[in-house]
Write a protein that holds these residues in place. Sequence first.
Motif, PDB file in Angstrom:
ATOM      1  N   GLY A  60       0.538 -71.483  12.454  1.00 13.32           N
ATOM      2  CA  GLY A  60       1.389 -70.291  12.390  1.00 13.32           C
ATOM      3  C   GLY A  60       0.960 -69.340  11.289  1.00 13.32           C
ATOM      4  N   LEU A  61       0.639 -69.907  10.120  1.00 12.17           N
ATOM      5  CA  LEU A  61       0.208 -69.069   9.007  1.00 12.17           C
ATOM      6  C   LEU A  61      -1.122 -68.382   9.326  1.00 12.17           C
ATOM      7  CD1 LEU A  61       0.573 -68.058   6.148  1.00 12.17           C
ATOM      8  CD2 LEU A  61      -0.518 -70.167   5.319  1.00 12.17           C
ATOM      9  N   SER A  62      -2.012 -69.060   9.976  1.00 13.19           N
ATOM     10  CA  SER A  62      -3.317 -68.489  10.343  1.00 13.19           C
ATOM     11  C   SER A  62      -3.145 -67.309  11.295  1.00 13.19           C
ATOM     12  CB  SER A  62      -4.187 -69.569  10.987  1.00 13.19           C
ATOM     13  OG  SER A  62      -5.398 -69.028  11.431  1.00 13.19           O
ATOM     14  N   THR A  63      -2.243 -67.447  12.250  1.00 15.30           N
ATOM     15  CA  THR A  63      -1.992 -66.367  13.215  1.00 15.30           C
ATOM     16  C   THR A  63      -1.391 -65.136  12.523  1.00 15.30           C
ATOM     17  OG1 THR A  63      -1.627 -67.988  14.942  1.00 15.30           O
ATOM     18  CG2 THR A  63      -0.807 -65.757  15.349  1.00 15.30           C
ATOM     19  N   THR A  64      -0.493 -65.361  11.594  1.00 13.43           N
ATOM     20  CA  THR A  64       0.156 -64.262  10.869  1.00 13.43           C
ATOM     21  C   THR A  64      -0.855 -63.474  10.038  1.00 13.43           C
ATOM     22  OG1 THR A  64       2.223 -65.501  10.755  1.00 13.43           O
ATOM     23  CG2 THR A  64       1.947 -63.656   9.210  1.00 13.43           C
ATOM     24  N   VAL A  65      -1.712 -64.235   9.357  1.00 12.71           N
ATOM     25  CA  VAL A  65      -2.739 -63.589   8.534  1.00 12.71           C
ATOM     26  C   VAL A  65      -3.679 -62.759   9.405  1.00 12.71           C
ATOM     27  CG1 VAL A  65      -4.727 -64.005   7.041  1.00 12.71           C
ATOM     28  CG2 VAL A  65      -2.613 -65.294   6.703  1.00 12.71           C
ATOM     29  N   ALA A  66      -4.076 -63.294  10.542  1.00  9.78           N
ATOM     30  CA  ALA A  66      -4.981 -62.563  11.441  1.00  9.78           C
ATOM     31  C   ALA A  66      -4.321 -61.299  11.974  1.00  9.78           C
ATOM     32  CB  ALA A  66      -5.403 -63.483  12.594  1.00  9.78           C
ATOM     33  N   ALA A  67      -3.034 -61.401  12.352  1.00  5.93           N
ATOM     34  CA  ALA A  67      -2.318 -60.233  12.879  1.00  5.93           C
ATOM     35  C   ALA A  67      -2.177 -59.154  11.809  1.00  5.93           C
ATOM     36  CB  ALA A  67      -0.942 -60.663  13.392  1.00  5.93           C
ATOM     37  N   SER A  68      -1.902 -59.571  10.584  1.00  7.31           N
ATOM     38  CA  SER A  68      -1.759 -58.611   9.494  1.00  7.31           C
ATOM     39  C   SER A  68      -3.070 -57.876   9.234  1.00  7.31           C
ATOM     40  CB  SER A  68      -1.297 -59.338   8.224  1.00  7.31           C
ATOM     41  OG  SER A  68      -1.225 -58.438   7.136  1.00  7.31           O
ATOM     42  N   ALA A  69      -4.176 -58.591   9.276  1.00  8.96           N
ATOM     43  CA  ALA A  69      -5.489 -57.969   9.064  1.00  8.96           C
ATOM     44  C   ALA A  69      -5.801 -56.969  10.169  1.00  8.96           C
ATOM     45  CB  ALA A  69      -6.569 -59.048   9.001  1.00  8.96           C
ATOM     46  N   GLU A  70      -5.467 -57.353  11.405  1.00  3.04           N
ATOM     47  CA  GLU A  70      -5.730 -56.455  12.539  1.00  3.04           C
ATOM     48  C   GLU A  70      -4.873 -55.194  12.439  1.00  3.04           C
ATOM     49  OE1 GLU A  70      -5.667 -56.528  17.454  1.00  3.04           O
ATOM     50  OE2 GLU A  70      -5.161 -58.310  16.287  1.00  3.04           O
ATOM     51  N   ALA A  71      -3.611 -55.351  12.042  1.00  6.65           N
ATOM     52  CA  ALA A  71      -2.724 -54.196  11.911  1.00  6.65           C
ATOM     53  C   ALA A  71      -3.222 -53.262  10.808  1.00  6.65           C
ATOM     54  CB  ALA A  71      -1.300 -54.666  11.598  1.00  6.65           C
ATOM     55  N   THR A  72      -3.667 -53.836   9.702  1.00 10.90           N
ATOM     56  CA  THR A  72      -4.195 -53.026   8.602  1.00 10.90           C
ATOM     57  C   THR A  72      -5.429 -52.232   9.043  1.00 10.90           C
ATOM     58  OG1 THR A  72      -3.398 -54.643   6.986  1.00 10.90           O
ATOM     59  CG2 THR A  72      -5.092 -53.077   6.248  1.00 10.90           C
ATOM     60  N   GLN A  73      -6.287 -52.887   9.803  1.00  9.86           N
ATOM     61  CA  GLN A  73      -7.499 -52.212  10.301  1.00  9.86           C
ATOM     62  C   GLN A  73      -7.146 -51.079  11.261  1.00  9.86           C
ATOM     63  OE1 GLN A  73     -10.205 -54.864  12.257  1.00  9.86           O
ATOM     64  NE2 GLN A  73     -11.859 -53.376  12.362  1.00  9.86           N
ATOM     65  N   GLN A  74      -6.124 -51.292  12.122  1.00 12.02           N
ATOM     66  CA  GLN A  74      -5.715 -50.269  13.082  1.00 12.02           C
ATOM     67  C   GLN A  74      -5.118 -49.055  12.365  1.00 12.02           C
ATOM     68  OE1 GLN A  74      -6.259 -50.295  16.420  1.00 12.02           O
ATOM     69  NE2 GLN A  74      -5.548 -48.175  16.333  1.00 12.02           N
ATOM     70  N   VAL A  75      -4.302 -49.317  11.325  1.00  9.07           N
ATOM     71  CA  VAL A  75      -3.729 -48.215  10.547  1.00  9.07           C
ATOM     72  C   VAL A  75      -4.831 -47.387   9.898  1.00  9.07           C
ATOM     73  CG1 VAL A  75      -2.357 -47.652   8.512  1.00  9.07           C
ATOM     74  CG2 VAL A  75      -1.510 -49.330  10.154  1.00  9.07           C
ATOM     75  N   ALA A  76      -5.818 -48.070   9.342  1.00  8.24           N
ATOM     76  CA  ALA A  76      -6.933 -47.355   8.719  1.00  8.24           C
ATOM     77  C   ALA A  76      -7.685 -46.517   9.737  1.00  8.24           C
ATOM     78  CB  ALA A  76      -7.874 -48.348   8.037  1.00  8.24           C
ATOM     79  N   LEU A  77      -7.891 -47.072  10.935  1.00 10.30           N
ATOM     80  CA  LEU A  77      -8.583 -46.339  11.996  1.00 10.30           C
ATOM     81  C   LEU A  77      -7.777 -45.127  12.437  1.00 10.30           C
ATOM     82  CD1 LEU A  77     -10.962 -46.182  13.935  1.00 10.30           C
ATOM     83  CD2 LEU A  77      -9.719 -47.687  15.509  1.00 10.30           C
ATOM     84  N   ASP A  78      -6.446 -45.296  12.583  1.00  7.46           N
ATOM     85  CA  ASP A  78      -5.578 -44.174  12.978  1.00  7.46           C
ATOM     86  C   ASP A  78      -5.607 -43.054  11.938  1.00  7.46           C
ATOM     87  OD1 ASP A  78      -4.938 -45.567  15.234  1.00  7.46           O
ATOM     88  OD2 ASP A  78      -2.991 -46.295  14.493  1.00  7.46           O
TER      89      ASP A  78
END
Length: 283
Positions: A60-78
């Motif tokens: 569960g912790l691994s999935t949360t960390v991965a999702a947070s990284a992906e969201a951060t990358q998407q915000v930067a791209l936007d």
Amino acid sequence: MSHTALIPSHRKPRQSASKTALRAGVAGGVLSTIAVAGAAGPAQAEPVTQTIEMPTITAGLSTTVAASAEATQQVALDLETQASEDAAAATAAKAAKKAKAEAVRKAEAKKKAEAAAKAKAEAAERASRSTERTTLSAPSGSSSSSSSSSGSSVSTASAPASSSATGSAASVVSFVQMQVGDAYVSGGTGPNSWDCSGLVQAAFRTVGVDLPRVSQSQSTAGTQVGLGNLQPGDILYWGGAGSAYHVGVYVGGGQFVGAQNSSTGVVQRPLDYDMPTGAVRVL
């Protein structure tokens, strides 16, 4: 005893007792050291009995960390995309504003140039006629006396009206009035563009009169008449008889029709707009 025993170089050197004892002591010490090290080694080693456990990252912790990284990358791209779009929009707006200002400036410059050209053409036309009227010789004979006597009687020239014209004269008047608004073109003979003598020639051709083509000849094509005795259908000329530089047709009511210049085209004007020098009557 050997016969060489007395030769010193053939004698074997004797080792002293002290050197022999030293060598024996060194060898014994080395062997003792090896024995002591072999006896002490096994006694000093101890077995490892403690186990260190590493923490385990849950799924569960691994999935949360991965999702947070992906969201951060998407915000930067936007944010990067939005910044590019804003910069492009600002550049386009600046270019459009500059183009509009340039178009307005060119339109204003063109309008001013056209107005200046028109004013210049009208001034040049007036100056040209004034100069030629001054330099050309005055009409001779009866036309001269008629012209001089007509100065104070121009108002009597306006007595005949175009409606009073009859026959061939009425046809000539009707023809030139129908061409009012056509363009002026040097050398033009119709049907939609004329020069002054081309219009007069075409008007008289409608009634079977074949006039010369140029103004100079048309100014002597008939009987000279005074400006105070004009009739509709008379040919007006500017300049001397035989050396005229412009012609028109008197239509009655104190007015004439002529192909004036490229700025005005064919117009109907009162005589005092540009007073003619003389007139001839053909009909």
